[in-house]
Design an enzyme around this catalytic site. Structure first.
Site, mmCIF file in Angstrom:
data_model
loop_
_atom_site.group_PDB
_atom_site.id
_atom_site.type_symbol
_atom_site.label_atom_id
_atom_site.label_comp_id
_atom_site.label_asym_id
_atom_site.label_seq_id
_atom_site.Cartn_x
_atom_site.Cartn_y
_atom_site.Cartn_z
ATOM 1 N N ASP A 116 44.741 -37.425 -1.036
ATOM 2 C CA ASP A 116 43.645 -36.466 -1.216
ATOM 3 C C ASP A 116 44.043 -35.007 -1.025
ATOM 4 O O ASP A 116 43.185 -34.157 -0.806
ATOM 5 C CB ASP A 116 42.501 -36.810 -0.264
ATOM 6 C CG ASP A 116 41.641 -37.954 -0.787
ATOM 7 O OD1 ASP A 116 41.330 -37.942 -1.993
ATOM 8 O OD2 ASP A 116 41.290 -38.846 -0.005
ATOM 9 N N ASP A 140 39.175 -41.801 -8.037
ATOM 10 C CA ASP A 140 39.093 -40.482 -7.388
ATOM 11 C C ASP A 140 40.425 -39.733 -7.460
ATOM 12 O O ASP A 140 40.469 -38.499 -7.470
ATOM 13 C CB ASP A 140 38.717 -40.600 -5.908
ATOM 14 C CG ASP A 140 37.720 -41.678 -5.586
ATOM 15 O OD1 ASP A 140 37.728 -42.722 -6.255
ATOM 16 O OD2 ASP A 140 36.938 -41.505 -4.636
ATOM 17 N N THR A 168 36.163 -52.978 -6.295
ATOM 18 C CA THR A 168 35.459 -51.781 -5.839
ATOM 19 C C THR A 168 35.597 -51.703 -4.334
ATOM 20 O O THR A 168 35.856 -52.704 -3.665
ATOM 21 C CB THR A 168 33.971 -51.786 -6.234
ATOM 22 O OG1 THR A 168 33.465 -50.446 -6.099
ATOM 23 C CG2 THR A 168 33.131 -52.709 -5.358
ATOM 24 N N ARG A 203 29.728 -42.002 -8.618
ATOM 25 C CA ARG A 203 30.668 -40.910 -8.367
ATOM 26 C C ARG A 203 32.026 -41.180 -9.017
ATOM 27 O O ARG A 203 32.709 -40.258 -9.465
ATOM 28 C CB ARG A 203 30.819 -40.625 -6.869
ATOM 29 C CG ARG A 203 31.501 -39.278 -6.614
ATOM 30 C CD ARG A 203 31.267 -38.735 -5.211
ATOM 31 N NE ARG A 203 31.895 -39.525 -4.190
ATOM 32 C CZ ARG A 203 31.248 -40.293 -3.298
ATOM 33 N NH1 ARG A 203 29.926 -40.383 -3.331
ATOM 34 N NH2 ARG A 203 31.891 -40.975 -2.383
ATOM 35 N N TRP A 241 34.195 -38.630 -11.261
ATOM 36 C CA TRP A 241 35.615 -38.280 -11.031
ATOM 37 C C TRP A 241 36.424 -38.482 -12.317
ATOM 38 O O TRP A 241 37.293 -37.682 -12.651
ATOM 39 C CB TRP A 241 36.226 -39.135 -9.935
ATOM 40 C CG TRP A 241 35.743 -39.008 -8.522
ATOM 41 C CD1 TRP A 241 35.543 -40.044 -7.642
ATOM 42 C CD2 TRP A 241 35.455 -37.818 -7.762
ATOM 43 N NE1 TRP A 241 35.141 -39.565 -6.406
ATOM 44 C CE2 TRP A 241 35.077 -38.212 -6.452
ATOM 45 C CE3 TRP A 241 35.471 -36.450 -8.076
ATOM 46 C CZ2 TRP A 241 34.728 -37.292 -5.461
ATOM 47 C CZ3 TRP A 241 35.119 -35.529 -7.082
ATOM 48 C CH2 TRP A 241 34.748 -35.952 -5.793
#
Length: 391
Positions: free
Chosen positions: A115, A175, A235, A247, A251
């Protein structure tokens, strides 16, 4: 003649609807700035008690929740302050942005997370763009080096999580597309193409394995690093393995739009258009354009929405509208509608929610975490969408 009158009336009606959905950016920014003033006071109070907590993340069960710098959401708050500075040119915001950005700096060396794009590039990337401070440039480059250590050449992807080894071996989440921007930027800043090549490989592998025929995305793909094969499609934060977590779709849209900007590879534009089609053609999403947390939750409409997914989507659509002439008007109108809804029906009342701007986001519903709450990344992409709507 009656038909003509009817057509004229209809066209006027549709025009008034479109006109009504033009966001008043100045007003939206002014109220967001007031809220953020409240937020900063709460941040400073919390830090007097626990100095290691650097960024506000959410409000849960009425409690104001701060996080340490290694939390994946730590960069969004200082990044918001850079957007206030960009919009207002007020030195007050510049000083605040610099101050809180500094708190995340050490994460440039963090090799334990995928991240770093969120954590480092959101604050330091915006900071560098707006100030040309060479110290920020150095942080961006080091963060890209750290992120690159998580790339596996056999699987062709950057590993997302090191936790829950009992569930998966080499998990990659959708993401992760968002963190590629850091790598693209590092190549521009250094001339070293290795970062660019990793980003490209990750985007291509994800495009091949993460999507269903309707352009909806899985959340987690688990890879075998010996063969590069997909082990399982799962998931973590969505309703079910085969569901479309809201979301995650946002992304994907934002990620491939950004990849097209950085590479001009038409395949990424086709992918972004496909994901936009999935999102915008959904019959599940309510008329205001703010999606339920997962497109396939059987309890719809009695489930939470996700304003964060809406913010990310609006921001991405404004950019995608520039690259996709055939869909430009449609994308801009959809983004305007979402942004109008967010700015009129999803904002906190002045002074409430400890100063967060938006309400009604969903963080991790399966874990019963952050359901129908304010969340910092919803606010960040909301401000970005407001800025992009002006261009």
């Amino acid at each position: 003649m009656n038909i003509k009158l009817t057509i004229t009336a209809l066209s006027m009606l549709s025009f008034s609807i479109v006109k009504a959905q033009q966001v008043n950016v100045a007003r939206a920014f002014a109220s967001a700035a007031k809220q953020t003033g409240v937020l900063i006071k709460n941040v400073d109070s919390a830090r007097k008690i626990k100095p290691n907590l650097v960024s506000p993340r959410t409000v849960e069960n009425g409690q104001f929740k701060m996080v340490v710098s290694k939390d994946w959401t730590s960069g969004f708050f200082p990044a918001e302050l850079w957007y206030f500075y960009q919009y207002t040119k007020d030195k007050k915001w510049l000083e605040l942005a610099k101050k809180y950005t500094e708190d995340i700096k050490k994460e440039q060396f963090n090799k334990g997370t995928h991240d770093l794009g969120f954590m480092i590039y959101c604050p330091f990337g915006n900071g560098y763009r707006l100030t040309n401070d060479p110290a920020y440039k150095a942080v961006i480059i080091q963060a890209a080096k750290s992120l690159s250590t998580r790339f596996n050449a056999t699987a062709g992807v950057i590993k997302s999580w090191d936790h829950n080894g009992d569930k998966w071996k080499y998990p990659v989440i959708i993401d992760n597309m968002m963190n590629l921007e850091l790598l693209f930027e590092a190549t521009k800043l250094t001339g070293d193409s290795s970062f660019y090549k990793i980003a490209l490989k990750h985007a291509n592998t994800t495009m091949k394995n993460h999507f269903r025929p309707d352009f909806s995305s899985y959340h987690v793909i688990d890879y075998d690093t010996l063969t590069g094969n997909v082990r399982q499609k799962l998931t973590a934060q969505g309703y079910a393995n085969e569901s479309a977590w809201a979301r995650g779709q946002a992304w994907a849209l934002y990620g491939y739009t950004m990849c097209y900007r950085e590479t001009k590879n038409k395949a990424y534009l086709v992918q972004a258009d496909g994901v936009a089609g999935f999102i915008l053609n959904s019959k599940i999403t309510p008329a205001d354009g703010i999606p339920y947390w997962d497109y396939n939750d059987p309890k719809i409409p009695d489930v939470s929405r996700d304003a964060s997914a809406a913010s990310i989507t609006a921001s991405a659509l404004y950019e995608l509208a520039k690259y996709s002439p055939a869909n430009s008007k449609k994308y801009k109108a959809a983004a305007d509608k979402i942004l109008y809804s967010l700015s009129t029906k999803y904002t906190s009342k002045p002074g409430e929610n400890h100063g967060f701007i938006l309400e009604h986001s969903t963080g991790h519903r399966p874990a019963k975490s952050e359901i129908d709450v304010p969340i910092n990344y919803a606010d960040y992409y909301y401000l970005e969408a407001l800025l992009r709507s002006k261009k």
